[in-house]
Design a protein around this motif. Structure first.
Motif, PDB file in Angstrom:
ATOM      1  N   VAL A  49      -3.048   4.614  -4.627  1.00  0.00           N
ATOM      2  CA  VAL A  49      -3.129   3.470  -3.716  1.00  0.00           C
ATOM      3  C   VAL A  49      -4.265   2.538  -4.135  1.00  0.00           C
ATOM      4  N   SER A  50      -5.431   3.095  -4.490  1.00  0.00           N
ATOM      5  CA  SER A  50      -6.536   2.196  -4.853  1.00  0.00           C
ATOM      6  C   SER A  50      -6.264   1.520  -6.188  1.00  0.00           C
ATOM      7  N   GLY A  84       2.015  -6.953  -2.357  1.00  0.00           N
ATOM      8  CA  GLY A  84       2.084  -5.719  -1.599  1.00  0.00           C
ATOM      9  C   GLY A  84       0.895  -5.508  -0.681  1.00  0.00           C
ATOM     10  N   LEU A  85       0.761  -4.267  -0.235  1.00  0.00           N
ATOM     11  CA  LEU A  85      -0.317  -3.915   0.695  1.00  0.00           C
ATOM     12  C   LEU A  85      -1.694  -4.095   0.072  1.00  0.00           C
ATOM     13  N   PHE A 112      -2.782   3.112   8.340  1.00  0.00           N
ATOM     14  CA  PHE A 112      -1.489   3.351   7.725  1.00  0.00           C
ATOM     15  C   PHE A 112      -1.636   4.203   6.456  1.00  0.00           C
ATOM     16  N   SER A 113      -2.670   3.883   5.629  1.00  0.00           N
ATOM     17  CA  SER A 113      -2.878   4.651   4.396  1.00  0.00           C
ATOM     18  C   SER A 113      -3.199   6.099   4.728  1.00  0.00           C
ATOM     19  N   ALA A 114      -4.044   6.290   5.759  1.00  0.00           N
ATOM     20  CA  ALA A 114      -4.386   7.657   6.161  1.00  0.00           C
ATOM     21  C   ALA A 114      -3.113   8.406   6.535  1.00  0.00           C
ATOM     22  N   VAL A 152      -0.149   7.806   5.477  1.00  0.00           N
ATOM     23  CA  VAL A 152       0.649   8.082   4.285  1.00  0.00           C
ATOM     24  C   VAL A 152       0.059   9.247   3.497  1.00  0.00           C
ATOM     25  N   VAL A 153      -1.270   9.294   3.384  1.00  0.00           N
ATOM     26  CA  VAL A 153      -1.903  10.382   2.634  1.00  0.00           C
ATOM     27  C   VAL A 153      -1.602  11.719   3.311  1.00  0.00           C
ATOM     28  N   VAL A 154      -1.727  11.733   4.635  1.00  0.00           N
ATOM     29  CA  VAL A 154      -1.461  12.970   5.373  1.00  0.00           C
ATOM     30  C   VAL A 154      -0.014  13.410   5.179  1.00  0.00           C
ATOM     31  N   VAL A 155       0.887  12.449   5.336  1.00  0.00           N
ATOM     32  CA  VAL A 155       2.304  12.772   5.149  1.00  0.00           C
ATOM     33  C   VAL A 155       2.564  13.174   3.697  1.00  0.00           C
ATOM     34  N   GLY A 156       1.915  12.465   2.780  1.00  0.00           N
ATOM     35  CA  GLY A 156       2.079  12.772   1.355  1.00  0.00           C
ATOM     36  C   GLY A 156       1.667  14.194   1.049  1.00  0.00           C
ATOM     37  N   ASN A 157       0.540  14.626   1.616  1.00  0.00           N
ATOM     38  CA  ASN A 157       0.081  15.994   1.378  1.00  0.00           C
ATOM     39  C   ASN A 157       1.047  17.013   1.952  1.00  0.00           C
TER      40      ASN A 157
END
Lengths: 521, 324
Positions: free
Chosen positions: B261-262, B275-276, B298-300, B302-307
């Motif tokens: 993301v970064s 984009g974002l 939102f990123s948090a 996504v990261v949580v869901v991603g993990n």
């Protein structure tokens, strides 16, 4: 050889159109904005990214040529009253907004009111007490005092004529939805689409009040924030035109490209100046004019012009842009003189200590591009015994909060003239404009009664020659007091393909209507 | 059943974590000096004190910190991310509008990085001391070490300027006419360079990890057994070794999510990819607090869901994890 060809190309395009080709109508101009506009209504938003599409969408009463002479636009003539206290505008008769409604004098009155109440430049129309509309095509602006800056304030992006039947619905004009969607304007191009961070698309308005214009069918503004990407786009032909380019290395590179014309013409009214501002109200050494003068003598302006700006910007010695007819070129220029700097510091009562230093100061800078200047200042002042700490730039709001709350010693900054001194110059030196928390007010906390008086007088002086003299004295005193050490203009350049004819020059660069621009393909 | 409980537990933790993130983000942004009134004033070339006060009052910035925090948390809990100061639109709309562009970039570049990384890893593991293996390693390392924006500009100079194959910026060419196929092709054309740029960072990571993992597996007993059974090298590599060498790579790919993301923020800026990342940059520079917070939240998420998904993917490919 390459440079020679580039020069030839410049000469050819700047001299030829006057006697050569007739404009060819049609075509899409692909140009670029270096940031996303908040919205497209210049009546309530200043700034160059709103100004560029804004000047195409909205007509103004007057326009200015490249010699700072007002020209008819939405007003085909205008007269001052003898006492200079009223201005009559005679509007063209058959002008219509993009939705077909006629443009009436009441729209002019409405626009003035919206700008007065919402535009950040309060001085532009401050003396306007009333706008009378004796008939549909006559608007009379009544003033509380003579206001010679009014003519400039009625040009280009500063006084867009906006439709009362759209914006007069009681919603706040600053956040009106029609500022960025379904925009109805009065200018040569009408709104098609605005997608933030992507593009603004405009197309020819067929019922524009100047017959046969504009020449272009469409203008596409691509929003590209990265300067290198814009440069490559110009070089490979994806972009026709870019304005306000200020990365000196890119400018140098584009100058060597025979397919591009690169010029710094057209930015006189924008008037962007780089300067080193002092906190004259601090308890520290910068409160003393002698110290400020010594600092100016210790900094080599030529190094900034040649090594940092690579020779693409002009020297600026006063608070007024050198491209302005009011610029005084006879002021003290503070050429590098270390002996004088040392003598002044001794005189001011700051002898060198045992370690060779006199005192310590901090320096901030208002945008990342002035970092080299800040570091150069540190090195320069070390030579005369001033120990400078450079505060690295984090982001704009952080810097702005610090400077506007007078929590600094020195800062590099970039400030715009916006045409007339009344609009963009007075604010920096007016002692009544020392306002905590407001960036680009008189953050130097500078106060000199004579300077205040001169601004008051010059702001109302209708005789151009007398006005020039008043501003000359103003610039002389400032150069002596030195609340700010001006070094150079920002190297704003326009770069465009040799196919672009009548590219924006004038005094407002891309914030002027593109009705005469055409493509030779 | 046990899986359902585990997942429910994970979701509960994730929700608590997100509320903590919310409070932390809000507090941190409020620690930064300056606010949207400064940037609005600046984008207008200056303003007077009344206007600044008006702007601050309008956005509730004149209220005490705890009041602002309380209002914000309550608002988010009712699924409202607020209104952007800069764009003057609901933050949710902004994020959803920009999401597809970022997803496209991130997914495309990660697929590319994984495929290329694994191929390079397998290839160099089979001949670890060959010249080609060293060249590949060096090249991959270069991609990892070079700053993304630099790689991006390098690619632009090479493939937009010198060999003008790809457009310099944006996601679509507004002058392109035609049906969905022409448009999709146009987007793919614009996507190519940003995708390569973003993928370049991760190729090195995945290939080195895959190489190490492969080497380890290739030296193990069961591979020796497989070889002894007379299987071809290709069969040994693909069926036996690679399958067992992959889990660490997948784990890493999941953990790299925040790095992706970064990286995307930088790539989007260089290539004007709408984009974002660009939205984040614009809002940070404008101190558009609701939008920044919205994106962070939102990123948090996504990261949580991603993990969580990485976890499930691991279960799918590695039976050993299932038992635990």
């Amino acid at each position: 050889m390459k440079r020679f060809l580039a020069t030839l190309a410049v000469l050819a395009t700047t001299t030829m159109p006057a006697f050569a080709q007739d404009p060819v109508p049609g075509g899409t101009l692909i140009t670029t904005l270096n940031n996303t506009p908040r919205h497209l209504n210049p009546a309530v938003q200043s700034g160059i990214v709103t100004g560029a599409p804004g000047a195409q969408l909205f007509a103004t009463p007057l326009r200015y040529d490249e010699n700072w002479e007002p020209q008819p636009y939405l007003a085909d003539s205008w007269e001052w009253s003898d006492d200079g206290l009223s201005m009559t505008l005679n509007l063209v008769e058959d002008a219509v907004f993009h939705d077909g409604e006629p443009i009436k004098s009441s729209d002019v009155a409405f626009s003035v009111r919206v700008i007065q109440e919402n535009h950040p430049f309060k001085t532009m129309f401050a003396p306007v007490t009333e706008v009378e509309t004796p008939d549909e095509h006559t608007a009379i602006l009544r003033l509380s005092q003579p206001h010679p800056a009014l003519l400039l304030a009625m040009s280009s992006q500063l006084m867009p004529i906006i439709p009362e039947h759209v914006y007069g619905d009681g919603q706040d004009p600053k956040s009106h939805p029609r500022n960025s969607e379904d925009v109805v304007g009065s200018g040569p191009f009408k709104f098609v689409e605005f997608t933030a961070d992507q593009h603004v698309i405009l197309e020819r308005f067929d019922d524009f009040f100047i017959d046969g214009r504009p020449y272009l069918d469409r203008i596409v503004y691509r929003i590209i924030k990265d300067a290198s990407a814009r440069t490559i786009g110009l070089e490979n032909g994806e972009l026709h035109l870019s304005t306000f380019e200020n990365t000196v290395r890119n400018i140098r590179r584009m100058e060597e490209n025979a397919d591009l014309v690169v010029t710094d013409d057209g930015y006189a009214a924008i008037g962007a100046l780089n300067w080193l501002a002092f906190n004259t109200g601090a308890d520290g050494p910068t409160a003393d004019p002698k110290v400020r003068q010594a600092i100016a003598y210790a900094i080599d302006r030529n190094f900034i012009l040649n090594a940092i700006m690579l020779g693409v910007s002009q020297p600026a010695n006063t608070g007024i842009h050198p491209g302005s007819p009011l610029y005084d070129d006879t002021t003290e220029t503070y050429d590098l003189d270390l002996d004088r700097a040392n003598a002044l510091l001794d005189e001011a009562g700051y002898p060198r200590g045992d370690d060779g230093t006199r005192f310590a100061l901090t320096i901030d800078y208002g945008n990342a591009t002035t970092k080299p200047q800040a570091e150069f200042t540190k090195a320069s002042l070390a030579k005369v015994g001033i120990d400078v700490t450079v505060n690295s730039f984090v982001d704009f709001p952080t810097w702005a909060a610090k400077i506007s709350n007078h929590d600094f010693d020195m800062t590099w900054d970039t400030v715009f003239n916006w045409g007339d001194p009344v609009i963009g110059v007075h604010r920096t030196y007016d002692s009544e404009n020392i306002k905590e928390g407001v960036i680009w007010s008189n953050t130097q906390q500078y106060a000199n009664p004579r300077v205040d008086e001169l601004m008051e007088l010059a702001g109302q002086e209708t005789d151009p020659e007398k006005r020039r003299e008043l501003y000359a004295e103003f610039q002389q005193i400032l150069a002596e007091d030195l609340p700010v050490y001006w070094t150079n203009t920002l190297p704003y350049h326009t770069a465009h393909s040799t196919k672009v004819m009548n590219a924006p020059r004038g005094i407002w660069a891309s914030s002027a209507p593109y009705d005469r621009v055409w493509l030779d393909e | 059943m046990a899986i359902a409980v585990t997942i429910a537990q994970r979701i509960l933790y994730a929700a608590l974590l997100l509320v903590a993130v919310l409070i932390l983000n809000f507090s941190m942004i409020n620690l930064a000096p300056g606010d949207v009134a400064d940037t609005i004033a600046a984008s207008m070339g200056g303003a007077d004190a009344e206007l600044m006060a008006e702007i601050r009052a309008e956005y509730g910035l004149d209220q005490p910190f705890l009041v602002q925090l309380g209002r914000y948390v309550l608002r988010v809990l009712s699924f409202d991310l607020g209104q952007s100061y800069f764009y003057n639109r609901p933050v949710v709309d902004l994020i959803l509008e920009r999401l597809p562009a970022t997803l496209l970039l991130v997914v495309a570049s990660q697929v590319l990085a994984l495929v290329v990384g694994v191929l390079l890893g397998v290839f160099s593991a089979r001949n670890p001391n060959g010249l080609l293996s060293h060249v590949v390693t060096l090249f991959a390392l270069f991609g990892y070490a070079a700053p993304v924006f630099w790689t991006g500009i390098l690619l632009l100079i090479a493939f937009s300027l010198k060999i003008p194959l790809f457009p310099v910026a944006g996601m679509v060419d507004v002058t392109v006419e035609g049906g969905w196929f022409a448009r999709a092709l146009d987007v793919a054309h614009h996507l190519f360079l940003p995708m390569i740029t973003l993928a370049s960072i991760f190729v090195a990571l995945y290939s080195r990890l895959c190489r190490a993992s492969m080497l380890e597996v290739l030296g193990s007993d069961y591979v020796r057994t497989a070889r002894a059974k007379g299987l071809t090298p290709r069969e040994v590599t693909l069926k036996h070794a690679l399958k067992n060498a992959l889990p660490p790579v997948v784990t890493l790919a999941g953990l790299q999510f925040s790095a992706v993301v970064s990286g995307a923020v930088l790539v989007e800026t260089v290539f004007s990819w709408p984009g974002l990342g660009q939205l984040a940059l614009t809002s940070i520079l404008a101190r558009d607090t609701p939008t920044i917070l919205g994106i962070l939240f939102f990123s948090a998420l996504v990261v949580v869901v991603g993990n969580l998904l990485t976890d499930l993917a691991l279960r799918a490919i590695d039976p050993r994890v299932r038992g635990k």
